[in-house]
Design a protein around this motif. Structure first.
Motif, mmCIF file in Angstrom:
data_model
loop_
_atom_site.group_PDB
_atom_site.id
_atom_site.type_symbol
_atom_site.label_atom_id
_atom_site.label_comp_id
_atom_site.label_asym_id
_atom_site.label_seq_id
_atom_site.Cartn_x
_atom_site.Cartn_y
_atom_site.Cartn_z
ATOM 1 N N SER A 1 10.531 32.290 52.316
ATOM 2 C CA SER A 1 11.345 32.765 53.131
ATOM 3 C C SER A 1 12.046 30.919 53.902
ATOM 4 N N GLY A 2 12.648 31.293 54.696
ATOM 5 C CA GLY A 2 13.622 30.013 55.445
ATOM 6 C C GLY A 2 13.135 28.694 54.040
ATOM 7 N N ARG A 3 12.981 27.744 54.271
ATOM 8 C CA ARG A 3 12.085 26.744 54.017
ATOM 9 C C ARG A 3 12.161 27.025 51.698
ATOM 10 N N SER A 4 10.607 27.568 52.457
ATOM 11 C CA SER A 4 10.643 27.791 50.202
ATOM 12 C C SER A 4 11.446 28.671 50.127
ATOM 13 N N LEU A 5 12.566 29.784 50.394
ATOM 14 C CA LEU A 5 13.033 30.149 49.651
ATOM 15 C C LEU A 5 14.363 29.041 48.707
ATOM 16 N N ALA A 6 14.444 27.697 49.912
ATOM 17 C CA ALA A 6 15.318 26.662 49.661
ATOM 18 C C ALA A 6 15.312 26.607 48.356
ATOM 19 N N TYR A 7 14.131 26.261 47.905
ATOM 20 C CA TYR A 7 13.085 24.706 47.362
ATOM 21 C C TYR A 7 12.713 25.914 45.731
ATOM 22 N N ILE A 8 13.042 27.330 45.702
ATOM 23 C CA ILE A 8 12.579 27.916 45.080
ATOM 24 C C ILE A 8 14.310 27.814 44.450
ATOM 25 N N GLU A 9 15.517 28.116 44.963
ATOM 26 C CA GLU A 9 16.694 28.072 44.709
ATOM 27 C C GLU A 9 16.441 26.652 44.220
ATOM 28 N N ILE A 10 16.531 25.467 44.968
ATOM 29 C CA ILE A 10 16.551 24.028 43.922
ATOM 30 C C ILE A 10 15.462 24.086 42.363
ATOM 31 N N SER A 11 14.587 24.824 42.704
ATOM 32 C CA SER A 11 14.246 24.226 41.311
ATOM 33 C C SER A 11 14.932 25.486 40.219
ATOM 34 N N HIS A 12 15.777 26.342 40.662
ATOM 35 C CA HIS A 12 16.501 27.289 40.285
ATOM 36 C C HIS A 12 17.316 26.428 39.196
ATOM 37 N N TRP A 13 18.166 25.232 40.545
ATOM 38 C CA TRP A 13 18.931 24.981 39.320
ATOM 39 C C TRP A 13 18.557 23.699 38.558
ATOM 40 N N TYR A 14 17.156 23.002 38.915
ATOM 41 C CA TYR A 14 16.502 22.544 37.714
ATOM 42 C C TYR A 14 16.509 22.650 36.786
ATOM 43 N N GLU A 15 15.885 23.881 36.753
ATOM 44 C CA GLU A 15 15.065 24.911 35.523
ATOM 45 C C GLU A 15 16.842 25.601 34.889
ATOM 46 N N THR A 16 17.782 25.908 35.413
ATOM 47 C CA THR A 16 19.153 26.318 34.839
ATOM 48 C C THR A 16 19.393 24.769 33.907
#
Ligand code: SF4
Lengths: 156, 292
Positions: free
Chosen positions: B206-221
């Motif tokens: 949750s929180g900050r780590s979840l934000a990192y996962i979202e950002i990684s997902h943008w990079y991945e896309t």
């Protein structure tokens, strides 16, 4: 800049109720009302949610469940009590096992009136709620240790 | 060679800086188009950015420090894989590193010992096993068509590799649905409001780590759409640029369409179909290339 006001993720719990308000909350998420245009996502995971939407009254059995969900949510968070039952027990107020509204166990930030609520009034509460959410976020930023204790109660 | 090196570094920097924004906009458009397909108004295009900014401002609370560390590693390795690809280096290495990144995500999910996260992690492992054969066949196909695993050699080719690898391209589009976590294959961690296993891999994050996962997902896309574009690169820069952009738009639209038209499948079906597609489309394409 912060996205707190623009991305309220909700978690919905239905307590002791006739399920009328429960269904109205779900109606608010359907394409007709489309809560996602305000950035609302129904998460189902307390750790991801910002707004705890409770319908129905609190009884001896769901007391701990409501508390648990509330405790698992991260600050800043707010609670919206939906409908007469959640606000003060409603038609179940005098029942043998009902303790009353949601504010008997957790602090409530916005009360939505109605029996049942209307999806429109739930939106009003969420729009008013994000303002409180933003205040709480700023308070959290200032005192990063102590939990903010804002007792703003909005009637929606 | 010097110019090559400078170009490589320039592309890498452009990727690191620009990819999150491009990825966020793509994800915003995705949500808008999805909403339109469902007859809704939908969120704003910048909604994914608001979500991440909000998550960054949340109270920090973690299950254990190891989880945050592995999530950070996931982000870092996704970025490294992207750098390798967009600076035109070894495709095989890019594939390996992106797999390594998903392993860190899996370990992060396991470290919480939560039943939902654990089930999500198991399904994530199955997903990796489902798309990996096809991606490997794609790398082999790239080598056979291109003569090397390096991406920059594609810019000297007479014809884009799609001419040699049409079946592999179809197979790749199939497993891309798994990679970008779209229905029917979003079994380990779903997007937006489609719930599965609470939130699968990210249940305890949750929180900050979840934000990192979202950002990684943008990079991945962005990286995976880069893989799509790779099939259309050849010596004519203008024509290949047009082909690349067109193919990326068409493929991503197709993914959104698939996402909105299929229900989630069980992992057994996912495994079966993805391996059949890999063997059939990938195998036949490789065989034809070997004979020619
Ligand atoms: S407020 Fe009325 S409609 Fe809502 S749950 Fe209570 S009794 Fe049902």
């Amino acid at each position: 800049m912060s996205g707190t006001k623009k991305s309220p993720w909700i978690i919905h719990y239905d307590g002791s109720s006739c399920n009328g308000c429960d269904i109205e909350v779900l109606a608010a998420l359907t394409p007709l009302y489309d809560a996602e245009r305000f950035g609302v996502i129904n998460t189902g995971n307390p750790k991801h949610a910002d707004i705890f939407v409770v319908t129905g009254a609190i009884n001896e059995q769901n007391k701990n469940v409501v508390k648990q969900i509330y405790d698992q949510m991260l600050e800043p968070k707010i609670v919206v009590a939906c409908g007469a039952c959640a606000c003060g027990g409603g038609v179940y107020r005098e029942c043998y096992n009902v303790s009353g509204g949601v504010d008997q166990v957790i602090p409530v930030d916005a009360y939505v009136s109605g029996c049942a609520i209307k999806p429109e009034s739930l939106f009003d509460a969420i729009v008013a709620g994000v303002e409180i959410l933003e205040q709480k976020r700023q308070a959290l930023k200032k005192s990063n240790k102590a939990k903010p204790n804002i007792s703003t109660k909005d009637k929606a | 060679m010097d110019i090559m090196l400078i170009l490589c570094i320039a592309f890498a920097i452009v990727f690191v800086l620009l990819a999150p924004f491009v990825g966020a906009i793509i994800s915003g458009i995705d949500r808008k188009v999805t909403a339109k397909m469902q007859g809704r108004v939908g969120p704003k295009i910048l909604q994914p950015i608001y979500d991440v900014l909000k998550l960054l401002g949340k109270e920090s609370a973690t299950v254990n420090p190891a989880q945050d560390f592995f999530v950070l590693l996931y982000l870092i390795f996704v970025v490294i894989a992207g750098i390798i690809f967009f600076s035109g280096l070894d495709f095989l290495l890019c594939v390996l590193i992106i797999t390594l990144a998903s392993l860190f995500l899996i370990i992060a999910a396991y470290s919480s010992r939560s039943p939902f996260a654990e089930l999500g992690a198991q399904r994530e492992i199955l997903q990796v096993m489902c798309y990996e054969p096809m991606i490997l066949i794609m790398a082999v196909g790239l080598f056979m068509a291109n003569g090397a695993f390096n991406i920059y050699d594609l810019f000297n080719a007479q014809l884009p590799i799609i001419v040699y690898l049409p079946l592999i391209f179809i197979g790749f589009i199939f497993v891309l649905t798994i990679k970008v976590r779209k229905s029917p294959f979003d079994i380990s961690m779903s997007h937006h409001a489609h719930q599965e296993l609470v939130r699968g891999v990210t249940t305890e994050i949750s929180g900050r780590s979840l934000a990192y996962i979202e950002i990684s997902h943008w990079y991945e896309t962005v990286l995976f759409l880069g893989w799509v574009a790779m099939f259309f690169i050849f010596c004519n820069p203008l024509v290949s640029a047009i082909l690349c952009v067109a193919s990326v738009i068409v493929v991503y639209f197709l993914e959104i369409l698939i996402d909105n038209n299929f229900a989630r499948v069980k992992w057994q079906s996912m495994l079966k179909y993805s391996w059949i597609v890999a063997l059939l489309f990938g195998g036949v394409n490789i065989l034809v290339l070997m004979v020619l």
